[in-house]
Design an enzyme around this catalytic site. Structure first.
Site, PDB file in Angstrom:
ATOM      1  N   CYS A  19     -14.623  50.916  92.269  1.00  0.00           N
ATOM      2  CA  CYS A  19     -15.986  50.508  92.576  1.00  0.00           C
ATOM      3  C   CYS A  19     -16.020  50.104  94.036  1.00  0.00           C
ATOM      4  O   CYS A  19     -15.551  49.019  94.392  1.00  0.00           O
ATOM      5  CB  CYS A  19     -16.417  49.347  91.674  1.00  0.00           C
ATOM      6  SG  CYS A  19     -18.109  48.792  91.988  1.00  0.00           S
ATOM      7  N   GLU A  58     -20.566  56.001  92.612  1.00  0.00           N
ATOM      8  CA  GLU A  58     -19.242  56.624  92.570  1.00  0.00           C
ATOM      9  C   GLU A  58     -19.389  58.060  93.047  1.00  0.00           C
ATOM     10  O   GLU A  58     -20.439  58.690  92.850  1.00  0.00           O
ATOM     11  CB  GLU A  58     -18.650  56.556  91.156  1.00  0.00           C
ATOM     12  CG  GLU A  58     -17.182  56.921  91.096  1.00  0.00           C
ATOM     13  CD  GLU A  58     -16.331  56.071  92.044  1.00  0.00           C
ATOM     14  OE1 GLU A  58     -16.059  56.560  93.177  1.00  0.00           O
ATOM     15  OE2 GLU A  58     -15.962  54.945  91.684  1.00  0.00           O
TER      16      GLU A  58
END
Length: 335
Positions: free
Chosen positions: A2, A127
């Site tokens: 992340c 992402e």
């Protein structure tokens, strides 16, 4: 992993969105600590500051450990034992912490065993999927109800706006050796990606789904470390959609970052009447607090609005949340 998030709610609405019930069943909102430092953003990266929930007992020893507070902390954990004067001189990256090594690595073990657990708040996270033509960014978030496009009123008993993504984190407090203000920093715990998102990346944040999981993670006095870490698991309860490569640069802080697109469609279009309405709504809704200043708001430019797909989904809710109008844009990936 992340490495980028969005958290666009103003300080007051963020507090409302984090309402919870205490030990006596009373509905409460967490108190902000240094709320004036918080800045909403559509594109937060490591070393920026972001909102987290933690137990008040970390700041006040006689407080109820189940009582929550909101605090703006810097992303990228600086261990309390770090001896140099400048945290930027750390030789290792601590923005993410792998769940399988968090009780082994000295950067995290001490803080975790002391109960320094926090919940990192976001609209969702970004992402990037690697493919032959480069990298395609996606925005990943909790499924949303139809109420998510309405913020409701301050007097409403429950928050009816966007459901925040709640990620498990570890925080620490670092005091400069030469003296000065204590620096609060955090890391986001990561786990193996769930089946639905593994095609994007093999890692994902450890997401706490529901208030009971949040309660157990934060209440370090009642829930010991070895019990709390059992909460650190992949979750399937997420949805996602592709977004423009506009988000690639962390300097870009605008609604374009998380607006749904259709892959293969032209990525950049001119502003439309609909997108202008969206801009106005966003500008007005950024603030939750009368103290919010005009120059504190993110600066945005024209929108990337793309042709929708025909099926209703949480991306449709996002489109409405951004623009108060519009059609569905993307759907959950089917494995």
């Amino acid at each position: 992993m992340c490495g980028r998030t969005a958290c666009s709610l103003g300080a007051d609405n963020l507090r409302r969105a984090c309402a919870y019930r205490d030990r006596r069943g009373r509905r409460r909102q967490p108190e902000w600590i240094r709320a004036e430092r918080y800045r909403p953003s559509y594109n937060k990266g490591p070393q920026s500051s972001g909102p987290v929930l933690l137990s008040r007992r970390h700041l006040q020893q006689d407080a109820d450990s189940s009582e929550r507070v909101l605090m703006d902390m810097r992303w990228g954990l600086v261990p309390s034992w770090f001896k140099k004067d400048d945290p930027s001189k750390m030789q290792f990256n601590t923005s993410n912490c792998r769940s399988d090594t968090m009780l082994k690595k000295s950067s995290y073990k001490g803080a975790l065993l002391k109960g320094k657990r926090c919940v990192v708040l976001a609209d969702g996270f970004y992402e990037w999927q690697q493919h032959s033509g480069g990298k395609q960014p996606y925005f990943i978030y909790f499924p949303q109800s139809k109420d998510a496009m309405a913020e409701g009123k301050e007097a409403d008993e429950e928050w009816r706006g966007w459901r925040l993504l709640t990620m498990a984190g570890i925080f620490d407090c670092w005091e400069p050796p030469s003296g000065g203000e204590t620096l609060y920093t955090y890391t986001i715990i990561t786990v193996d990606a769930s089946k639905d998102v593994s095609f994007i990346h093999h890692r994902m944040p450890a997401i706490l789904d529901g208030d009971e999981a949040i309660r157990k993670w934060l209440d370090f006095a009642e829930v010991p470390t070895q019990e709390a870490v059992k909460l650190i698991q992949p979750t399937e309860n997420i949805v996602f959609h592709p977004v423009s490569t506009f988000v690639n640069s962390v300097r870009n802080n605008a609604p374009e970052c998380l607006a749904p697109i259709e892959l293969g469609a032209k990525k950049e279009v001119k502003a439309t009447p609909s997108s202008k309405v969206m801009l106005g709504w966003l500008k007005n809704s950024q603030e939750g607090s009368p103290q919010k200043k005009e120059n504190d708001l993110p600066r945005w430019t024209s929108q990337f609005i793309h042709s929708p797909s025909p099926k209703k989904s949480s991306a449709d809710i996002l489109q409405q949340w951004l623009g108060k109008e519009g059609e569905p844009a993307a759907k959950k990936h089917k494995a």
